[in-house]
Each structure stands twice: as structure tokens, then as C-alpha cells.
Design a protein around this motif. Structure first.
Motif, PDB file in Angstrom:
ATOM      1  N   ASN A   1     -33.379   1.898  48.487  1.00 21.84           N
ATOM      2  CA  ASN A   1     -33.920   3.041  49.205  1.00 21.84           C
ATOM      3  C   ASN A   1     -35.266   2.698  49.845  1.00 21.84           C
ATOM      4  O   ASN A   1     -36.303   2.729  49.199  1.00 21.84           O
ATOM      5  CB  ASN A   1     -34.077   4.205  48.228  1.00 21.84           C
ATOM      6  CG  ASN A   1     -34.626   5.427  48.896  1.00 21.84           C
ATOM      7  OD1 ASN A   1     -34.589   5.543  50.115  1.00 21.84           O
ATOM      8  ND2 ASN A   1     -35.154   6.333  48.106  1.00 21.84           N
TER       9      ASN A   1
ATOM     10  N   HIS B   1     -38.269   5.187  49.832  1.00 17.48           N
ATOM     11  CA  HIS B   1     -38.891   5.532  48.559  1.00 17.48           C
ATOM     12  C   HIS B   1     -40.396   5.759  48.692  1.00 17.48           C
ATOM     13  O   HIS B   1     -40.929   6.725  48.168  1.00 17.48           O
ATOM     14  CB  HIS B   1     -38.616   4.408  47.567  1.00 17.48           C
ATOM     15  CG  HIS B   1     -38.523   4.873  46.155  1.00 17.48           C
ATOM     16  ND1 HIS B   1     -37.529   5.707  45.721  1.00 17.48           N
ATOM     17  CD2 HIS B   1     -39.310   4.631  45.084  1.00 17.48           C
ATOM     18  CE1 HIS B   1     -37.711   5.954  44.433  1.00 17.48           C
ATOM     19  NE2 HIS B   1     -38.782   5.315  44.026  1.00 17.48           N
TER      20      HIS B   1
ATOM     21  N   LEU C   1     -41.112   8.967  50.478  1.00 16.28           N
ATOM     22  CA  LEU C   1     -40.865  10.135  49.633  1.00 16.28           C
ATOM     23  C   LEU C   1     -41.994  10.320  48.618  1.00 16.28           C
ATOM     24  O   LEU C   1     -42.376  11.450  48.306  1.00 16.28           O
ATOM     25  CB  LEU C   1     -39.520   9.996  48.913  1.00 16.28           C
ATOM     26  CG  LEU C   1     -38.291  10.178  49.812  1.00 16.28           C
ATOM     27  CD1 LEU C   1     -37.024   9.745  49.092  1.00 16.28           C
ATOM     28  CD2 LEU C   1     -38.160  11.626  50.271  1.00 16.28           C
TER      29      LEU C   1
ATOM     30  N   GLY D   1     -34.472  15.576  47.876  1.00 17.74           N
ATOM     31  CA  GLY D   1     -33.694  14.349  47.741  1.00 17.74           C
ATOM     32  C   GLY D   1     -32.203  14.637  47.794  1.00 17.74           C
ATOM     33  O   GLY D   1     -31.437  13.941  48.467  1.00 17.74           O
TER      34      GLY D   1
ATOM     35  N   SER E   1     -31.255  15.476  51.355  1.00 13.75           N
ATOM     36  CA  SER E   1     -31.318  14.284  52.205  1.00 13.75           C
ATOM     37  C   SER E   1     -30.076  13.431  52.004  1.00 13.75           C
ATOM     38  O   SER E   1     -29.496  12.903  52.954  1.00 13.75           O
ATOM     39  CB  SER E   1     -32.545  13.431  51.868  1.00 13.75           C
ATOM     40  OG  SER E   1     -33.710  14.157  52.049  1.00 13.75           O
ATOM     41  N   GLU E   2     -29.679  13.285  50.733  1.00 19.80           N
ATOM     42  CA  GLU E   2     -28.498  12.479  50.446  1.00 19.80           C
ATOM     43  C   GLU E   2     -27.281  13.123  51.103  1.00 19.80           C
ATOM     44  O   GLU E   2     -26.492  12.449  51.759  1.00 19.80           O
ATOM     45  CB  GLU E   2     -28.303  12.382  48.931  1.00 19.80           C
ATOM     46  CG  GLU E   2     -27.502  11.172  48.487  1.00 19.80           C
ATOM     47  CD  GLU E   2     -25.999  11.337  48.610  1.00 19.80           C
ATOM     48  OE1 GLU E   2     -25.302  10.319  48.634  1.00 19.80           O
ATOM     49  OE2 GLU E   2     -25.507  12.480  48.696  1.00 19.80           O
TER      50      GLU E   2
ATOM     51  N   THR F   1     -32.142   4.383  55.509  1.00 14.59           N
ATOM     52  CA  THR F   1     -33.284   4.815  54.701  1.00 14.59           C
ATOM     53  C   THR F   1     -34.601   4.331  55.316  1.00 14.59           C
ATOM     54  O   THR F   1     -35.604   5.040  55.264  1.00 14.59           O
ATOM     55  CB  THR F   1     -33.176   4.340  53.237  1.00 14.59           C
ATOM     56  OG1 THR F   1     -33.108   2.922  53.216  1.00 14.59           O
ATOM     57  CG2 THR F   1     -31.975   4.918  52.548  1.00 14.59           C
TER      58      THR F   1
ATOM     59  N   PHE G   1     -29.714  10.756  43.612  1.00 11.41           N
ATOM     60  CA  PHE G   1     -30.773  10.627  44.611  1.00 11.41           C
ATOM     61  C   PHE G   1     -31.842  11.689  44.372  1.00 11.41           C
ATOM     62  O   PHE G   1     -33.044  11.431  44.478  1.00 11.41           O
ATOM     63  CB  PHE G   1     -30.190  10.776  46.026  1.00 11.41           C
ATOM     64  CG  PHE G   1     -31.009  10.090  47.075  1.00 11.41           C
ATOM     65  CD1 PHE G   1     -30.787   8.763  47.382  1.00 11.41           C
ATOM     66  CD2 PHE G   1     -32.015  10.765  47.743  1.00 11.41           C
ATOM     67  CE1 PHE G   1     -31.543   8.114  48.323  1.00 11.41           C
ATOM     68  CE2 PHE G   1     -32.785  10.128  48.701  1.00 11.41           C
ATOM     69  CZ  PHE G   1     -32.545   8.802  48.997  1.00 11.41           C
ATOM     70  N   GLY G   2     -31.392  12.897  44.014  1.00 14.83           N
ATOM     71  CA  GLY G   2     -32.327  13.973  43.716  1.00 14.83           C
ATOM     72  C   GLY G   2     -33.205  13.635  42.524  1.00 14.83           C
ATOM     73  O   GLY G   2     -34.430  13.803  42.575  1.00 14.83           O
TER      74      GLY G   2
ATOM     75  N   THR H   1     -35.788  11.072  43.359  1.00 17.52           N
ATOM     76  CA  THR H   1     -36.889  11.648  44.120  1.00 17.52           C
ATOM     77  C   THR H   1     -37.784  12.510  43.229  1.00 17.52           C
ATOM     78  O   THR H   1     -39.009  12.510  43.371  1.00 17.52           O
ATOM     79  CB  THR H   1     -36.340  12.488  45.288  1.00 17.52           C
ATOM     80  OG1 THR H   1     -35.241  11.800  45.853  1.00 17.52           O
ATOM     81  CG2 THR H   1     -37.393  12.708  46.335  1.00 17.52           C
TER      82      THR H   1
END
Lengths: 293, 343
Positions: free
Chosen positions: A35, A38, A41, A75, A78-79, A103, A197-198, A201
Motif C-alpha cells: 500500500n 500508507h 493515510l 479505508g 477507499s478499498e 495506491t 484495509f479498514g 487504516t
């Protein structure tokens, strides 16, 4: 700064690197995606936390309860919106490179979004914690770093237990091992991916908040930490949770102890060199499985 | 078939002719500078594409080659007065050597690991460049950067007062890289590369020396990238580690190539020119709106192209090109590469 305090400082900074790397390693371990957003974020989490703190005055550490769920949602969505469509197309590709590029492009979008909304100023959440110190067995440590260390250790351990012993944790790990088999076992793989992913994040949001009282925030702050997180993750083994924490602490120690004896430049160069050596000699890292790469 | 052939040649001639007379209509130096930069980015994206696009390797560290080409050439010029026209080959050679040194250990890494290694190498290079004031008696400039010694209008030293010569040099570079890419793609090496792009193990099983194929392609790619770096240095006349070597340089090459269509001959050229132009136009008209707006839009374009046009803009161009030729849309031959250049 004597050796002992360099040691303690290195461990506390390293624990933060580990915390940042945790999300990265989770996302890689489960989705096989590096990612590149990252760092961006992390920066967004810091910015959001900073502005909430600025307007509400709530203690930054309590903000974890607000910012983490917020970033989890961010997150997750976004995913769903960006990564999933590209990932679906590359279902049979072993190394989803298009996703990696996606990404990286998202990082650019987030960074400049932050620049547009928040401006390029360097800001920091100066609270009572910022200048406070704690004396620990003869070593003086800034309180913010001490709390960061404690939180990083607690969150990492909790996260490790969560992965090992909860239903969702088992689902996540199953998807990481083999998504097709996981699908056959009745696991909703796409949803699990979005959750992974959430969570990655949301973990970042914790790292962002422990950094906030002693680290300046600006739109490109993420880059510094992202490169380090990459190094940490490869050192510890991509996909390994204890590896991330241990790798983080090793890098933190190299930096702080190295700074005692040589210039910061040389230390940074050594960190990159260690990274490349690990990559060439044992790409699976300290804890990664041999067959992952 | 004859008509198709004629149309192809005709289109090539028209595009080249338009490209040649651009400086007659664009007289404002700023605009010509922007167009020249578009061509430079088309060149750099194509150079990246030679290795990374054709062989499917994601290098996010090609900035190291622009940097070594530019620094070697500029140092040779500043310290010894060697003309950049000659120095650029020394820079290119240095890049080839560097790519081989980097290539030996990194080429056994796959996919994401290779990308990460290139990121680490280029990040390390930026740190080293920023902190090297001089190597022995040679002035490198550290983080302050390195200024190219000014000679006034000196064509023999790659320095011109007007922007027009730079434009024509950039145009020539783009034509050369397109012809080279076309030749490479249809050479034995090109077939090796597309084979190992599909499946490295299968390619090796067929008897392809995967490492040598990668090293050779990477050397070509590094050489041209370094030449691009030299041109950049001579156009801007100032080298700064972060600008020439940093993530913006390295990533932009990749984005432009991917948006245009990586792995194709003309994709990176189309991507380089169009996307860079869009970014410049937005920056020009909307820079007052908000800081970072043009990069925000730029990023969004890249995101949406990856999401909705995974093969790049070339896919769309190819469709209209086939329609123009009167051939069927299904016929996906390499005709896009047959007519050279573009502007």
C-alpha cells in the motif's frame, strides 16, 4: 544524550514505526498489496486529529476513539471504490502491480487534497504532554514518547490476539493464506478485504495520534514514515505482526544509537543498506514464511 | 492494403510536419518551454517503458539514472570543460554500469519486492546526493544543488539563448526513442521480454536467459533515461537532488507511461505529452484556486485511467487509428508502432 537514553528513545520511536508498519503488513499479508498510500493515510489521520483537537480541545489520546473509527470507514470505502475493481480484474495475477500503482496515485491525490484543504503549514498539537518528561530508572524520557511506547505495545499485542483468537481474525488470516480456498469455505472474501484495509487504516490512526503531541504535521509528513515502514515490514517479514514490531524497534535502535556515533545522513544510509541486505539475503525477513515471496 | 500503407505514411508525415513547424506558431518562450517539457517527459516515460513496460518490472527508482546522467555530465562540464554533447555519453555509460550493478542483486526479486528495492535504492541515493558537497576536488553541491556553468549562447556546449533549439533536440530525442522502442519490441530481445513479462519461470523453462535479457533491457533503459536527465539539466541549468532523483521524478515517469499504455511503443509518448500538458494547463489556469490542485487532478486522472482504462489511453487512440485506416477494430496488430513519432 547518553547511551541508555538513546536506547530508550530508540525503542519508543521504533515502537511507533512498528505501529505504522502493522497496517502495512496486515494489508500485504491478507491482500498481497503493497500500500503506497500508507504514508498519505497516516498524514490524513494526523491532519484530521489535529483539526479536531484544535477546535474541540479534547485530549489527543482520547481522540483515538473518534479518529480510528473514522479512518476505518475511510479505508473501508477507499478499498471498496478504488482498489476492489482493479483487484478483481487482476484476480489471477500473482503480483497485482496495477493495484500498487493505484495506491501510489491515491497517495498523490490524498496528499494534495490535504494541501488544498489544510495548507502547507507545519502544525503540532502542543498539549501538556508535549513538554512533560518522565524519569524512568534514571533515564529521562519525554512523556509523549513514553505514552507512544506503551500504546504501541498495547495495540500491537491486542491486534495480535485479535488475529489469533477471534472469528474475524481467523477469517482475515484464511484470506491471507489462500483467498480461493477461503471463498470455498464460505468466507465473504471481498468484504474481508475491505475490512482488512479498514483495520490497517484504523491502526494508522492510532500511530498518527501518538505522534501528534511531538511531531510536526504537514502534507508530506507521510513520506518519511512510509519509507521506514517499508523497511520495517521487509525486515520483519511481510505479513508478520510480531515481525513488524520487532523490525520497527530494530530500525529505531539503529537510528538513535547510530546518531550517537555518526552523522544522521550516514545513519539513514545504513538503514537503507540494512534493508537492501535483508532483501537480497533473506527476502522473507525475520518472521516471514519462506514461500511468501 | 496499399491504401492502408499510404494512409500510415501520410499520417506520419503530417504529424512530423506539424511537429516541425510548432516553433513558428508558438513564439512565447514559456509556452515553448512547456511543450519541450512535454516532449522530455514523453522521452523519459518511453525510456522507462523500454525495460519496465516491455518486461513488466515495476521500477520506482529510475530517478537514479536521470541523476547519474545529469551529474556526471554537468560535473565533467563544470570541472573539465568537457562539452555536454560528449559528456552525455559518459553519463549514459555511467548509468549503464550502475544499472548492471543494481540489476545483479535486484533482478531475482519479484513484483512488489523489486519495486520496494528500487524505492530504497533511490531514496538512499537522494540522501547521499544531498549530503555530498564534493567528491575529492569535484564540486557536487549537496542539498544546495549544482549550477551548470553558463556559457551564453554556446551550441557547442549544449547551451542556447532561445528555446527553439531545445525544442528540436527534444523532438529528435522522442523520434529516436520511438524508433528504438519499435525496433526493440520486434527484436529477439523484445520477444524474450514479453515472454518473461507473462511468466518468468515459463520463459526460463523455454531456454531464455532471463537475467541477461533483463540486464540488457535495463541497460538500454538506463542509458536513455540518463540522456533524458542530461537534457533536463541543460534545459533547467540547475541540478537539485530532490528534483532530479526524488520520488516525483521517479514516479512521474511511471505514471505517464502507465496512463499512456505501458508495454506499447507509442503509449508512453502519448501519455507523456497529454498528461503532462493537462497538468501544466491546470497549473497555469487554476494555481490561484488552491495549492496542489493540479497535482490532485493529475493523481485522479491516473487513478481513473488505472481503474477504467487498464491498457492506457493508447487503447482509445488505437481504436480511432484503426477506424481512420479503415481496418477492423478487432485487428490488434502492432500497426500503432509502424508510423513513427508523435507530437
Amino acid at each position: 544524550m547518553d547511551f541508555l537514553s538513546a536506547l530508550v528513545n530508540g525503542i519508543s520511536m521504533g515502537a511507533i514505526y512498528g505501529l505504522i508498519a502493522l497496517g502495512l503488513t496486515l494489508i500485504f499479508g491478507i491482500m498481497k498489496i503493497i500500500n503506497f498510500a500508507h504514508g498519505a493515510l497516516l498524514m490524513l489521520s494526523m491532519m484530521i486529529a489535529y483539526w479536531i483537537w484544535k477546535f474541540s480541545g479534547i485530549n489527543p489520546y482520547i481522540l483515538i476513539l473518534i479518529v480510528s473509527p473514522l479512518m476505518f470507514g475511510f479505508g473501508y470505502l477507499s478499498e471498496r471504490f478504488f482498489i476492489k475493481p482493479v483487484l478483481d480484474r487482476q484476480k489471477d495475477v500473482r503480483e497485482p502491480i496495477a493495484v500498487l500503482l493505484l495506491t501510489a496515485a491515491l497517495a498523490m491525490v490524498f496528499e494534495n487534497l490535504a494541501l488544498m484543504i489544510f495548507g502547507a503549514d507545519y502544525v503540532m498539537a502542543k498539549t501538556t504532554v508535549t513538554d512533560a518528561t518522565i524519569v524512568l530508572g534514571g533515564v529521562t524520557l519525554s512523556a509523549a514518547r513514553f505514552y507512544a511506547l506503551i500504546l504501541a505495545l498495547v495495540i500491537s499485542s491486542a491486534f495480535f490476539l485479535f488475529l489469533q483468537y477471534t472469528e474475524l481474525g481467523r477469517k482475515l488470516r484464511a484470506c491471507g493464506q489462500d483467498r480461493n480456498t477461503a471463498l470455498l469455505m464460505g468466507i465473504n472474501v471481498p468484504q474481508t478485504y475491505a475490512i482488512a484495509f479498514g483495520i490497517g487504516t484504523a491502526l494508522l490512526a492510532v500511530a498518527a495520534i501518538v505522534l501528534l503531541p511531538f511531531y510536526y504535521v504537514h502534507p508530506t509528513v507521510g513520506n518519511v514514515f512510509m519509507t521506514k515502514a517499508f523497511i520495517v515490514v521487509v525486515l520483519g517479514g511481510l505479513g508478520s505482526v510480531p515481525g513488524a514490531l520487532l523490525g520497527g524497534i530494530i530500525i529505531g535502535l539503529i537510528e538513535s544509537i547510530g546518531a550517537q556515533y555518526m552523522t544522521a545522513t550516514l545513519t539513514t544510509a545504513i538503514v537503507y543498506l540494512v534493508f537492501l541486505l535483508v532483501l537480497f539475503i533473506k527476502p522473507s525477513g525475520l518472521f516471514g514464511s519462506k514461500f511468501e515471496w | 492494403m496499399d491504401v492502408v500503407q499510404k494512409k500510415k505514411i501520410g499520417l506520419t508525415v503530417v504529424i512530423l510536419a506539424i511537429a516541425l513547424i510548432v516553433p513558428l506558431f508558438v513564439t512565447k518562450p514559456y509556452y515553448l518551454h512547456v511543450i519541450t517539457m512535454c516532449l522530455l517527459w514523453a522521452f523519459l516515460a518511453s525510456s522507462w517503458n523500454i525495460f519496465c513496460g516491455f518486461a513488466g518490472q515495476l521500477s520506482l527508482g529510475h530517478g537514479i539514472f536521470t541523476a547519474i546522467g545529469a551529474y556526471v555530465t554537468v560535473i565533467l562540464f563544470n570541472e573539465f570543460g568537457i562539452s555536454p554533447w560528449i559528456g552525455m555519453f559518459a553519463g549514459g555509460a555511467a548509468a549503464v554500469i550502475l544499472s548492471t550493478i543494481i540489476g545483479y542483486p535486484t533482478f531475482k526479486l519479484r513484483g512488489a519486492y523489486y519495486a520496494l528495492a528500487t524505492v530504497a535504492i533511490v531514496s538512499g541515493a537522494v540522501v547521499l546526493l544531498e549530503n555530498t558537497m564534493s567528491i575529492g576536488p569535484l564540486h557536487v553541491g549537496g542539498a544546495e544543488g549544482l549550477i551548470v556553468k553558463l556559457m551564453g549562447n554556446a551550441p557547442a556546449h549544449f547551451q542556447f539563448m532561445s528555446k527553439v533549439p531545445y525544442y528540436y533536440i527534444a523532438l529528435t530525442m522522442v523520434v529516436i526513442i520511438v524508433v528504438f522502442s519499435f525496433w526493440l519490441k520486434n527484436s529477439r530481445l523484445g520477444f524474450y521480454l514479453s515472454a518473461l513479462k507473462e511468466d518468468e519461470d515459463a520463459a526460463a523453462a523455454l531456454g531464455i536467459n532471463v537475467r541477461n535479457a533483463k540486464l540488457t533491457a535495463a541497460a538500454y533503459s538506463a542509458f536513455f533515461t540518463a540522456i533524458g536527465g542530461v537534457f533536463y539539466a541543460m534545459l533547467i541549468r540547475y541540478l537539485e537532488p530532490l528534483a532530479i532523483c526524488g520520488p516525483l521524478m521517479s514516479n512521474e515517469m511511471v505514471f505517464l507511461a502507465v496512463v499512456g499504455g505501458s508495454g506499447t511503443v507509442l503509449g508512453p509518448v502519448i501519455g507523456g505529452i497529454s498528461l503532462h500538458a493537462v497538468s501544466e494547463i491546470i497549473q497555469f489556469y487554476f494555481s490561484d484556486l488552491a495549492q496542489g490542485f493540479h497535482l490532485f487532478v493529475y493523481g485522479l486522472i491516473v487513478v481513473f485511467v488505472i481503474m477504467f482504462k487498464p491498457l492506457g489511453i493508447i487503447e482509445v487512440v488505437q481504436k480511432y487509428y484503426n477506424r481512420f485506416l479503415g481496418t477492423s477494430d478487432q485487428k490488434e496488430d502492432e500497426s500503432s508502432g509502424r508510423h513513427s513519432s508523435g507530437s
